[in-house]
Design a protein around this motif. Structure first.
Motif, mmCIF file in Angstrom:
data_model
loop_
_atom_site.group_PDB
_atom_site.id
_atom_site.type_symbol
_atom_site.label_atom_id
_atom_site.label_comp_id
_atom_site.label_asym_id
_atom_site.label_seq_id
_atom_site.Cartn_x
_atom_site.Cartn_y
_atom_site.Cartn_z
ATOM 1 N N VAL A 13 0.836 -1.201 0.000
ATOM 2 C CA VAL A 13 0.000 0.000 0.000
ATOM 3 C C VAL A 13 0.871 1.251 0.000
ATOM 4 O O VAL A 13 0.565 2.237 -0.683
ATOM 5 N N THR A 14 1.969 1.219 0.753
ATOM 6 C CA THR A 14 2.897 2.350 0.744
ATOM 7 C C THR A 14 3.422 2.602 -0.659
ATOM 8 O O THR A 14 3.480 3.744 -1.129
ATOM 9 N N CYS A 15 3.788 1.536 -1.350
ATOM 10 C CA CYS A 15 4.273 1.655 -2.725
ATOM 11 C C CYS A 15 3.175 2.202 -3.629
ATOM 12 O O CYS A 15 3.421 3.048 -4.500
ATOM 13 N N ALA A 16 1.936 1.742 -3.422
ATOM 14 C CA ALA A 16 0.809 2.179 -4.239
ATOM 15 C C ALA A 16 0.551 3.675 -4.071
ATOM 16 O O ALA A 16 0.404 4.420 -5.058
ATOM 17 N N ILE A 17 0.494 4.126 -2.834
ATOM 18 C CA ILE A 17 0.241 5.553 -2.575
ATOM 19 C C ILE A 17 1.401 6.395 -3.085
ATOM 20 O O ILE A 17 1.213 7.469 -3.673
ATOM 21 N N THR A 18 2.619 5.900 -2.876
ATOM 22 C CA THR A 18 3.800 6.630 -3.356
ATOM 23 C C THR A 18 3.761 6.778 -4.869
ATOM 24 O O THR A 18 4.064 7.850 -5.409
ATOM 25 N N GLY A 19 3.374 5.704 -5.552
ATOM 26 C CA GLY A 19 3.274 5.780 -7.009
ATOM 27 C C GLY A 19 2.295 6.837 -7.453
ATOM 28 O O GLY A 19 2.553 7.606 -8.390
ATOM 29 N N ARG A 20 1.173 6.896 -6.772
ATOM 30 C CA ARG A 20 0.151 7.907 -7.103
ATOM 31 C C ARG A 20 0.688 9.316 -6.873
ATOM 32 O O ARG A 20 0.459 10.222 -7.682
ATOM 33 N N GLU A 21 1.387 9.525 -5.765
ATOM 34 C CA GLU A 21 1.938 10.850 -5.457
ATOM 35 C C GLU A 21 3.037 11.245 -6.449
ATOM 36 O O GLU A 21 3.130 12.397 -6.875
ATOM 37 N N GLY B 9 8.936 1.981 -5.479
ATOM 38 C CA GLY B 9 9.386 0.798 -4.767
ATOM 39 C C GLY B 9 10.570 1.066 -3.865
ATOM 40 O O GLY B 9 10.633 0.583 -2.732
ATOM 41 N N GLN B 10 11.500 1.856 -4.361
ATOM 42 C CA GLN B 10 12.661 2.219 -3.544
ATOM 43 C C GLN B 10 12.227 3.000 -2.306
ATOM 44 O O GLN B 10 12.724 2.760 -1.201
ATOM 45 N N LEU B 11 11.301 3.927 -2.486
ATOM 46 C CA LEU B 11 10.819 4.707 -1.353
ATOM 47 C C LEU B 11 10.058 3.824 -0.358
ATOM 48 O O LEU B 11 10.176 4.003 0.854
ATOM 49 N N ALA B 12 9.277 2.880 -0.880
ATOM 50 C CA ALA B 12 8.538 1.990 0.009
ATOM 51 C C ALA B 12 9.482 1.142 0.846
ATOM 52 O O ALA B 12 9.187 0.812 1.998
ATOM 53 N N GLU B 13 10.617 0.774 0.264
ATOM 54 C CA GLU B 13 11.600 -0.023 0.995
ATOM 55 C C GLU B 13 12.276 0.780 2.101
ATOM 56 O O GLU B 13 12.886 0.205 3.010
ATOM 57 N N SER B 14 12.171 2.106 2.043
ATOM 58 C CA SER B 14 12.880 2.929 3.021
ATOM 59 C C SER B 14 12.237 2.882 4.400
ATOM 60 O O SER B 14 12.719 3.506 5.333
ATOM 61 N N ASP B 15 11.117 2.120 4.550
ATOM 62 C CA ASP B 15 10.562 1.950 5.891
ATOM 63 C C ASP B 15 11.386 0.956 6.706
ATOM 64 O O ASP B 15 11.170 0.780 7.895
#
Length: 287
Positions: free
Chosen positions: A113-121, A226-232
């Motif tokens: 979901v983090t990746c999904a929202i990040t993609g939208r942003e 995806g890279q940003l989502a991995e930063s959690d």
């Protein structure tokens, strides 16, 4: 003896999306169909209707007025966006409840979901009008892991450990140990579902975005998301995660690391509510 790829591919064929999505896709593929036909198909499934209206009426969508019927939702959003939202909800329904000994499923879906929202942003930063497609692509990005981890759990764990030891991307470790990576598996599954190339190509190519042929921008945005989502991951962090973004992706999107890092707080604020909307069963695990 069958290979990991044979096992994964054979079992992937056993998974199908809910009937409501199959019928919706058939209607949308029919040039003679109309908005009423779309609303009728979605409205015929009470569970999908409830889930879709929850999503549409959420603060995440911010439409400003209550949408109380599927007909109105279709009229306001359009067929493409309704398709993508039904697809997202269908994937959630098909995979919700899966578990295995390697992966924390709650964490898996929250990261998706983090990746999904990040993609939208990120799509909004690039003035991409159909940002919901990036949302769906982000949600689907890692589904190949579900099969690899279930059918080859020991080797999957070894790949994770190898990637950590070598400081290498997980997909490379998977290729070395299993002969296939999660991106290829996920794209194969999506092709079996007869999803459009605009979804399966970014899934397959996001690990190496320069390999994309038809959807270069979407693939590069998914790669960065995806890279940003991995930063959690506390051992990674945003700066290290963005350092792993391919130069090609920066060039294609025109984005900068600072722009991408600055959206993380906005994304994090949305994740709990969106997880509750798409995966109600995870609600108790979301703070």
């Amino acid at each position: 003896m069958s290979t990991v790829w044979d096992q994964v591919s054979a079992n992937a064929r056993l998974v199908s999306l809910p009937d409501v999505y199959i019928r919706l896709k058939s209607v949308l593929d029919d040039p003679n169909s109309n908005l009423a036909d779309v609303a009728e198909v979605v409205g015929s499934d009470p569970a999908m209707t409830t889930r879709l209206l929850r999503i549409v009426n959420s603060a995440y969508f911010g439409l400003g007025s209550e949408i109380d019927t599927i007909s109105r939702a279709v009229g306001l959003l359009g067929t493409q966006e309704v398709h993508d939202l039904v697809l997202a909800a269908s994937v959630a329904q098909s995979f919700d409840g899966m578990s295995n000994e390697v992966m924390d499923m709650h964490k898996f879906w929250q990261r998706s979901v983090t990746c999904a929202i990040t993609g939208r942003e990120l799509a909004a930063l690039c003035n991409v009008l159909d940002g919901e497609r990036l949302f769906v692509a982000g949600l689907l990005r890692d589904i190949g892991h579900l099969y690899i981890y279930q059918l080859a759990a020991q080797k999957a764990q070894q790949a994770i450990e190898l990637a950590q030891v070598q400081g290498a991307p997980l997909y490379k470790a998977e290729r070395a140990l299993l002969g296939v990576d999660y991106a290829t598996v996920g794209a194969d599954l999506m092709r079996q579902w007869q999803l459009p190339q605009r979804l399966w190509e970014p899934t397959q190519c996001h690990v190496e975005p320069s390999s994309s042929q038809e959807y270069e921008l979407f693939t590069s945005l998914l790669h960065i998301a995806g890279q940003l989502a991995e930063s959690d991951d506390p051992e990674l962090g945003i700066e290290v995660a963005l350092a792993g973004v391919w130069t090609h992706a920066w060039e294609v999107t025109g984005l900068s690391p600072d722009q991408c890092a600055n959206i993380r707080e906005k994304v994090d604020a949305q994740v709990p509510n969106v997880v509750r909307l798409i995966f109600p069963s995870l609600e108790s695990s979301v703070a």
